[in-house]
Design an enzyme around this catalytic site. Structure first.
Site, PDB file in Angstrom:
ATOM      1  CB  ALA A 121      -0.708   0.197   1.221  1.00  0.00           C
ATOM      2  CG  ASP A 122       3.610   2.861   2.780  1.00  0.00           C
ATOM      3  OD1 ASP A 122       2.777   3.612   3.339  1.00  0.00           O
ATOM      4  OD2 ASP A 122       3.765   1.417   3.993  1.00  0.00           O
ATOM      5  CB  SER A 123       5.202   0.389  -3.514  1.00  0.00           C
ATOM      6  OG  SER A 123       5.622  -0.210  -2.613  1.00  0.00           O
ATOM      7  N   GLY A 129       2.977   6.357  -2.184  1.00  0.00           N
ATOM      8  CA  GLY A 129       3.959   6.729  -3.299  1.00  0.00           C
ATOM      9  C   GLY A 129       4.588   7.136  -5.161  1.00  0.00           C
TER      10      GLY A 129
END
Length: 405
Positions: free
Chosen positions: A177-179, A182
């Protein structure tokens, strides 16, 4: 086309002249800044003097140097600044006055507590784009909660559909989810910068990590809205087509087969010696094939189990059927397609010597991106950057005495 061609002499990188202040920590915000730095932006990573970005300590280290940071911190100059101090606040506003983008991921209200909210930043630089990356967004009932990508993977519905039907919801073993957030933030920043070229003024980007992962999950909300359909956990299978699974070869390796196209499904069944299944009425649609996945998996898996991986890959290639080996990182590092694309690159690092890591995300034929250096030590460029800003040695010493640097 040459894979990741080096920039020609005198050719400016596409984002050359763009200055980005990366105030964020861990992954989503910093990754967005990395993407901008890869294509020429001057990214200044701002970290607390005594509490550096925790990403420096995530995962394996070599000689005490975090390896993940070498990837996430590449193409960034690193400075230290305590934004909660008067001196740190003043320096940040001076930096913002000459910047194009600020990326931050503090909990909502934190910058405002330091008198560094949007009113103050935009007053210092009306053309500034402020990208605010948080787990839940800047408003709403969850906004003030602490949150990480793992919670987004659960909240979005991703974990609910991942795993075997009789198993628990499954989280990815990496920052999915972070990637995704980003990459989405980098896109959002470029959109805001394009708008600035027309309107002349900057704006705020509000990026909630829970949202981009919901986007990539596809039409689930639409299915539920229109049909009341809730997608179940199906392991490697899908309700859209079959055969679609991983299969074990006779030499103990694994391959993945996909048949999203009807023509490919027919080729696979002819290849494995079961052409009679093609004539079944249910075989004519992806949903029909998915409803008979047991039959198709038995046909395809049984054939693959009698052949080595080399034999399977060669046969599928000859039949123009879609297949890939299930590779771990050792295979990826040696894969001929990745090698041809230049997906992994080698660079020299002052701390660790020769490093191999992922290259820039895409290839541009005229103005390619590049990795100029890997992640630098904590605060390595503080004096250089602040001297460029016009601070004198006496002012730097005073800031250090205050604890601002």
């Amino acid at each position: 086309m040459t894979p990741h061609p080096p920039p020609e002499a005198g050719t400016a990188a596409p984002l050359a002249g763009l200055r980005v202040l990366d105030l964020a920590t861990l992954f989503a915000g910093p990754l967005a800044a990395t993407m901008l730095g890869d294509f020429g932006a001057d990214v200044i990573k701002v970290e607390h003097p005594t509490r550096p970005d925790p990403a420096r300590g995530h995962g394996p280290a070599k000689n005490g140097v975090g390896l993940w940071w070498k990837l996430l911190g590449r193409n960034k100059r690193t400075i230290t600044l305590d934004l909660s101090t008067p001196g740190g606040r003043a320096v940040l506003l001076r930096l913002a006055a000459g910047a194009d983008v600020v990326v931050e991921n503090f909990r909502p209200g934190t910058l405002e507590k330091w008198d560094l909210g949007w009113p103050q930043l935009s007053a210092a630089n009306p053309r500034l784009v402020l990208a605010r990356v948080t787990a839940f967004g800047q408003f709403g009932p969850y906004a003030s909660r602490p949150g990480f990508g793992t919670l987004a993977e659960a909240l979005s519905g991703f974990a609910a559909i991942t795993g075997e039907p009789d198993g628990p919801p499954t989280l990815p073993p990496f920052g999915l989810a972070d990637s995704i957030a980003g990459l989405a933030t980098a896109y959002a920043v470029m959109t805001a910068l394009a708008a600035r070229e027309r309107a002349g003024a900057g704006q705020v980007v509000d990026m909630a990590i829970i949202e981009p992962i919901l986007t990539v999950l596809g039409p689930q909300p639409l299915w539920y809205d229109q049909l009341g359909h809730v997608q179940p956990r199906t392991g490697n299978r899908t309700g859209n087509n079959a055969p679609r699974n991983t299969y074990r070869t006779s030499d103990g390796t694994w391959v993945a087969v996909s048949t999203s196209a009807q023509s490919v499904a027919e080729r696979v069944l002819r290849l494995v010696g079961r052409p009679e299944l093609i004539d079944e009425p249910w075989f004519a649609t992806g949903a029909g094939r998915a409803a008979h996945a047991d039959v198709l998996d038995e046909a395809v898996g049984g054939w693959i189990a009698r052949h080595t991986r080399t034999e399977v890959l060669a046969a599928f290639d000859k039949a123009e059927a879609a297949i890939a080996p299930v590779q771990d990182v050792r295979d990826v590092m040696a894969d001929p397609q990745y090698r041809a694309l230049g997906t992994l690159t080698t660079l020299q690092d002052p701390e660790l010597g020769r490093l191999r890591m992922q290259n820039v995300l895409f290839r541009l034929s005229a103005t390619p991106g590049s990795i100029r250096w890997a992640g630098r030590p904590h605060g390595a460029d503080t004096d250089a950057v602040l001297t460029e800003l016009g601070l004198t040695p006496k002012e730097l010493a005073a800031l250090r005495a205050e604890g601002a640097l």
